[in-house]
Design a protein around this motif. Structure first.
Motif, PDB file in Angstrom:
ATOM      1  N   UNK A   1       0.843  -1.210   0.000  1.00 27.43           N
ATOM      2  CA  UNK A   1       0.000   0.000   0.000  1.00 27.43           C
ATOM      3  C   UNK A   1       0.873   1.253   0.000  1.00 27.43           C
ATOM      4  N   UNK A   2       1.872   1.283   0.876  1.00 23.89           N
ATOM      5  CA  UNK A   2       2.736   2.454   0.987  1.00 23.89           C
ATOM      6  C   UNK A   2       3.518   2.686  -0.301  1.00 23.89           C
ATOM      7  N   UNK A   3       3.997   1.600  -0.909  1.00 24.60           N
ATOM      8  CA  UNK A   3       4.739   1.688  -2.168  1.00 24.60           C
ATOM      9  C   UNK A   3       3.860   2.304  -3.256  1.00 24.60           C
ATOM     10  N   UNK A   4       2.625   1.832  -3.356  1.00 24.77           N
ATOM     11  CA  UNK A   4       1.704   2.343  -4.380  1.00 24.77           C
ATOM     12  C   UNK A   4       1.434   3.836  -4.211  1.00 24.77           C
ATOM     13  N   UNK A   5       1.485   4.301  -2.966  1.00 26.19           N
ATOM     14  CA  UNK A   5       1.210   5.707  -2.692  1.00 26.19           C
ATOM     15  C   UNK A   5       2.465   6.571  -2.751  1.00 26.19           C
ATOM     16  N   UNK A   6       3.607   5.949  -3.061  1.00 27.20           N
ATOM     17  CA  UNK A   6       4.846   6.703  -3.137  1.00 27.20           C
ATOM     18  C   UNK A   6       5.428   7.069  -1.791  1.00 27.20           C
TER      19      UNK A   6
END
Length: 273
Positions: free
Chosen positions: A75-80
């Motif tokens: 999730x964090x990766x997808x949100x940058x």
């Protein structure tokens, strides 16, 4: 920085996000995420074959904790949100070490006793020195123990306020970046770190999971998945090699049951002169 320059830098980053290189890093991240999560689902399913052991194995009963951290990283990766990913990776390292240590130090105890024992471990990961990594040659185990500390220290730089964390954030702002505007190089470096952490965490997980069940998992399932990412992992592949003595794997690889020396097993695989 003038507004015009900010707009130009933002547009350059947006263009980068449409590049094949950037998309390849996104794709690679999803692959290692899905492969790590797949392993945990398979492992929990296989654990039902040894119910009496699994119900009191903290490592097995914490499978969903590791899976939750992997999902959080996704999730964090997808949100940058690169910095929070590194904070989650730190937790993965710490929890992987301490779950295994608790299992090994309270062998034969029930799950509640092991949970209580966790309170006595403390906040450091120094207990990694006392882990029994029997699927690895002694020298390979030392490499893993040392590397765990190196990566843990790297990720700790993002848990508390540090010059490194602040400098990276200010550099990102200077080039016009913001949340969701990470560069291809940033993703490449982050993917390398994520794979490294997952590889080490899974190697520890396999030891807490029980080597007998781990062997069944590799020979019965993972060997039939040649594209599974962690076959290329430094430590997962070394754990896997421990099971090369198994008849099924010998027959599959060589067409015959090759002899093995139990006294000199496992063989050294890493950094051999």
């Amino acid at each position: 920085m003038s507004q015009e320059i900010q707009i130009q830098k933002k547009e350059a980053l947006e263009e980068m996000h449409q590049s094949p290189e950037f998309k390849a890093q996104k794709k690679y991240f999803m692959r290692i995420t899905n492969d790590a999560y797949l392993l945990l689902k398979l492992a929990f399913m296989y654990s039902s074959r040894a119910y009496d052991f699994s119900k009191n194995a903290l490592s097995v009963q914490s499978t969903d904790d590791l899976a939750q951290s992997i999902q959080a990283c996704s999730y964090l990766f997808d949100e940058g949100l690169i910095t929070p990913v590194k904070r989650e990776l730190r937790y993965i390292i710490e929890s992987s070490i301490k779950y295994l240590y608790a299992d090994q130090q309270t062998k034969g105890k029930n799950l509640q006793d092991k949970i209580t024992f966790l309170q006595s471990i403390g906040s450091s990961i120094d207990v990694r020195e006392d882990l029994n990594l029997s699927a690895l040659h002694e020298e390979d185990a030392k490499l893993l123990i040392n590397e765990l500390n190196d990566v843990y220290r790297e990720c700790c730089a993002y848990v508390h306020v540090s010059p490194r964390q602040v400098s990276e954030r200010l550099d990102q702002r200077e080039r016009g970046g913001a949340l969701g505007y990470e560069t291809t190089d940033e993703l490449r470096k982050l993917n390398k770190l994520i794979f490294r952490v997952y590889d080490m965490a899974l190697a520890l997980y396999f030891h807490g999971y029980d080597l007998s069940m781990t062997g069944d998992l590799f020979v019965g399932a993972l060997d039939d998945m040649p594209k599974w990412s962690f076959h290329k992992g430094k430590y997962v592949s070394t754990v896997s090699a421990y099971f090369d003595y198994k008849h099924e794997r010998n027959m599959r690889k060589y067409g015959e049951a090759r002899p093995w020396d139990a006294k000199n097993w496992p063989p050294r695989k890493l950094n051999k002169a």
